[in-house]
Structure formats: structure tokens, C-alpha cells
Scaffold this motif. Structure first.
Motif, PDB file in Angstrom:
ATOM      1  N   GLN A   1      47.066  -3.363 -38.989  1.00 47.57           N
ATOM      2  CA  GLN A   1      48.143  -3.896 -38.155  1.00 47.57           C
ATOM      3  C   GLN A   1      48.035  -5.418 -38.034  1.00 47.57           C
ATOM      4  O   GLN A   1      49.044  -6.131 -38.095  1.00 47.57           O
ATOM      5  CB  GLN A   1      48.086  -3.259 -36.767  1.00 47.57           C
ATOM      6  CG  GLN A   1      49.218  -3.706 -35.840  1.00 47.57           C
ATOM      7  CD  GLN A   1      49.146  -3.038 -34.483  1.00 47.57           C
ATOM      8  OE1 GLN A   1      48.187  -2.350 -34.165  1.00 47.57           O
ATOM      9  NE2 GLN A   1      50.166  -3.235 -33.666  1.00 47.57           N
ATOM     10  N   GLU A   2      46.804  -5.903 -37.898  1.00 43.65           N
ATOM     11  CA  GLU A   2      46.596  -7.351 -37.805  1.00 43.65           C
ATOM     12  C   GLU A   2      47.006  -8.052 -39.097  1.00 43.65           C
ATOM     13  O   GLU A   2      47.633  -9.122 -39.073  1.00 43.65           O
ATOM     14  CB  GLU A   2      45.130  -7.640 -37.486  1.00 43.65           C
ATOM     15  CG  GLU A   2      44.826  -9.112 -37.274  1.00 43.65           C
ATOM     16  CD  GLU A   2      43.388  -9.357 -36.854  1.00 43.65           C
ATOM     17  OE1 GLU A   2      42.912 -10.497 -37.028  1.00 43.65           O
ATOM     18  OE2 GLU A   2      42.745  -8.410 -36.359  1.00 43.65           O
ATOM     19  N   VAL A   3      46.667  -7.449 -40.231  1.00 47.10           N
ATOM     20  CA  VAL A   3      47.059  -8.025 -41.520  1.00 47.10           C
ATOM     21  C   VAL A   3      48.577  -8.007 -41.664  1.00 47.10           C
ATOM     22  O   VAL A   3      49.188  -8.968 -42.150  1.00 47.10           O
ATOM     23  CB  VAL A   3      46.392  -7.247 -42.678  1.00 47.10           C
ATOM     24  CG1 VAL A   3      46.968  -7.671 -44.024  1.00 47.10           C
ATOM     25  CG2 VAL A   3      44.882  -7.469 -42.662  1.00 47.10           C
ATOM     26  N   TRP A   4      49.201  -6.931 -41.233  1.00 47.64           N
ATOM     27  CA  TRP A   4      50.666  -6.816 -41.312  1.00 47.64           C
ATOM     28  C   TRP A   4      51.353  -7.924 -40.517  1.00 47.64           C
ATOM     29  O   TRP A   4      52.420  -8.408 -40.888  1.00 47.64           O
ATOM     30  CB  TRP A   4      51.087  -5.446 -40.797  1.00 47.64           C
ATOM     31  CG  TRP A   4      52.570  -5.215 -40.802  1.00 47.64           C
ATOM     32  CD1 TRP A   4      53.423  -5.320 -39.746  1.00 47.64           C
ATOM     33  CD2 TRP A   4      53.371  -4.842 -41.925  1.00 47.64           C
ATOM     34  NE1 TRP A   4      54.709  -5.038 -40.133  1.00 47.64           N
ATOM     35  CE2 TRP A   4      54.707  -4.742 -41.470  1.00 47.64           C
ATOM     36  CE3 TRP A   4      53.089  -4.581 -43.269  1.00 47.64           C
ATOM     37  CZ2 TRP A   4      55.753  -4.394 -42.316  1.00 47.64           C
ATOM     38  CZ3 TRP A   4      54.137  -4.235 -44.104  1.00 47.64           C
ATOM     39  CH2 TRP A   4      55.449  -4.143 -43.628  1.00 47.64           C
ATOM     40  N   LEU A   5      50.696  -8.332 -39.420  1.00 44.51           N
ATOM     41  CA  LEU A   5      51.260  -9.384 -38.569  1.00 44.51           C
ATOM     42  C   LEU A   5      50.883 -10.783 -39.042  1.00 44.51           C
ATOM     43  O   LEU A   5      51.149 -11.765 -38.347  1.00 44.51           O
ATOM     44  CB  LEU A   5      50.796  -9.181 -37.122  1.00 44.51           C
ATOM     45  CG  LEU A   5      51.298  -7.896 -36.443  1.00 44.51           C
ATOM     46  CD1 LEU A   5      50.683  -7.734 -35.066  1.00 44.51           C
ATOM     47  CD2 LEU A   5      52.822  -7.900 -36.355  1.00 44.51           C
ATOM     48  N   GLY A   6      50.263 -10.861 -40.215  1.00 48.31           N
ATOM     49  CA  GLY A   6      49.958 -12.161 -40.797  1.00 48.31           C
ATOM     50  C   GLY A   6      48.506 -12.573 -40.722  1.00 48.31           C
ATOM     51  O   GLY A   6      48.168 -13.708 -41.067  1.00 48.31           O
ATOM     52  N   GLY A   7      47.639 -11.685 -40.272  1.00 51.38           N
ATOM     53  CA  GLY A   7      46.223 -12.008 -40.171  1.00 51.38           C
ATOM     54  C   GLY A   7      45.535 -12.016 -41.525  1.00 51.38           C
ATOM     55  O   GLY A   7      46.117 -11.661 -42.556  1.00 51.38           O
ATOM     56  N   SER A   8      44.275 -12.395 -41.505  1.00 51.45           N
ATOM     57  CA  SER A   8      43.492 -12.481 -42.736  1.00 51.45           C
ATOM     58  C   SER A   8      43.092 -11.090 -43.229  1.00 51.45           C
ATOM     59  O   SER A   8      42.784 -10.192 -42.435  1.00 51.45           O
ATOM     60  CB  SER A   8      42.234 -13.315 -42.487  1.00 51.45           C
ATOM     61  OG  SER A   8      41.353 -13.225 -43.585  1.00 51.45           O
TER      62      SER A   8
END
Length: 232
Positions: free
Chosen positions: A189-196
Motif C-alpha cells: 500500500q505504501e509503494v502504491w502511494l508513491g513510497g520506496s
């Protein structure tokens, strides 16, 4: 007669040694141990403060990872014992005949000691649930396997059911696998929101480790292999 190029000989020897290592549960256990150790250390180095000099950052990261607190010291010692247990399993299963029962029991015993250390580490690191399952339940299963003769029925345990002590080891992994899967979900989910993408490294590594360890657990049941542990 066609011979392999000289530069391929070391590669072939390495592949042969790897196949030999993965013949029994010891190779899978220690592959998982090594994977978790290396990736965890690499993440620790990657997270080191940028302001530190390169050499100092690596040394600091190493100290923090292996001996930064009482919990990490306990975890380091437990990992070393697990490696020794994996080596005992490997030697027990190294020959073509049925595995050496005495060495297999030694692997169980050392793994039980490692599980106690892991439980202490998890408790010190603030995770009592995993301390009870990955530590206490795992140790119960391994120590039970140490002293239980394969094929002998355990009182109140139906004979048609799988070995209770090997089953306890498998069951001890379920909460940690679930926790890693949940962590992976949050990381995705964090990656989907633009995270590393780096946040995926640890949960994916843990799931890979548990896949290897579970494979080893199943081999100790005798699942998927043509030979069984001799009780003669």
C-alpha cells in the motif's frame, strides 16, 4: 569426448555442492537463516545515517544489528545456534541411506535451544505473542522430537494424525507468517502511494525465509522424500 570449458568447472562444482547441501532439511534451514541474516544486515547498513563516514557507518550498523540491545544479542546468539542445528541436520542427511538418527536428534535439540533464545529475544524486543509461538511452541516441538522415537504413538494423540511434535513446529510458524504477510500488505500500500520499493525487502525476505524453513519442517515429516528416518 566433449569436455566442459575450464571456466565452467568451478560453477559445476558449486552447483554440485549446492545440490548436496539441499538434499535434506539442513540446507533449507540454513538457507533461510542466511537469507534473513544477510538481508537484515544489508537493510541496517542502508538505513545508516548519511553523515557518518562510510567505514564508521558500516561498523555502527554492524554493532547495532548484532549487539545493539539485549534483544539483538539474544537474537544473534539464537541465530548462531540455529546455524549449528542446520549443520547437524545436513550431516544427518548427507548420506544416501536413511538419515542418521543421532545427528537428526542433535539437530532437533540445537534447534530447540535456538528457539528458546529466539523466544527470549522476541520478548525483549516487545513481541510476547511471537515469543510464545516462534519461541516456546517451536522449542516444545523440537525438544519433543529430540526425545520422541519416530513411529511411537504419543498418549492421547490419535495414531492417524501427523507427528505431534513436528506439527507443533509447523504451527509455531503460522503467526509469524501471518505477521509478515500483513506487513507486506501495508508495504504494498505504501509503494502504491508513491513510497520506496525498499519497504518490500524485509517482509518479502521473511516470507522467503519461512518458505525455506517450512520446506525443511516438512522434510522432517518424511514428506516428499523416498527415505525415512530409521528407528532401528
Amino acid at each position: 569426448m566433449v569436455t566442459a570449458p575450464a571456466n565452467l568447472v568451478p560453477l559445476a562444482q558449486f552447483a554440485s555442492a549446492l545440490r548436496s547441501r539441499m538434499r535434506g532439511p539442513g540446507g533449507y534451514y540454513n538457507s533461510g537463516n542466511a537469507l534473513g541474516l544477510v538481508v537484515g544486515f544489508a537493510i541496517q547498513i542502508a538505513d545508516a545515517p548519511v553523515g557518518l563516514q562510510e567505514g564508521s557507518a558500516v561498523i555502527t550498523a554492524m554493532m547495532d544489528h548484532f549487539a545493539g540491545s539485549r534483544g539483538t544479542v539474544a537474537l544473534t546468539l539464537a541465530t548462531l545456534v540455529f546455524f549449528c542445528g542446520g549443520e547437524a541436520y545436513h550431516r544427518a542427511w548427507a548420506r544416501q541411506d536413511p538419515p542418521d538418527l543421532a545427528l537428526n536428534r542433535l539437530g532437533d535439540f540445537l534447534s530447540g535451544l535456538g528457539a528458546i533464545g529466539l523466544g527470549i529475544a522476541l520478548l525483549l524486543l516487545g513481541d510476547p505473542l511471537l515469543a510464545a509461538t516462534s519461541g516456546l511452541l517451536h522449542a516444545l516441538g523440537k525438544f519433543g522430537s529430540t526425545f520422541h522415537t519416530p513411529g511411537t504413538q504419543v498418549p492421547v494423540w490419535p495414531a492417524a494424525w501427523p507427528d505431534p511434535f513436528r506439527s507443533a513446529v509447523l504451527a509455531s510458524r503460522l503467526p509469524a507468517i501471518l505477521a509478515a504477510a500483513v506487513a507486506l500488505g501495508w508495504a504494498l500500500q505504501e509503494v502504491w502511494l508513491g513510497g520506496s520499493f525498499a519497504v518490500l525487502a524485509m517482509p518479502l525476505t521473511l516470507l522467503g525465509c519461512y518458505a525455506l524453513w517450512t520446506r525443511a519442517d516438512l522434510l522432517l515429516f518424511g514428506v516428499g522424500i523416498p527415505r525415512q528416518i530409521s528407528t532401528c
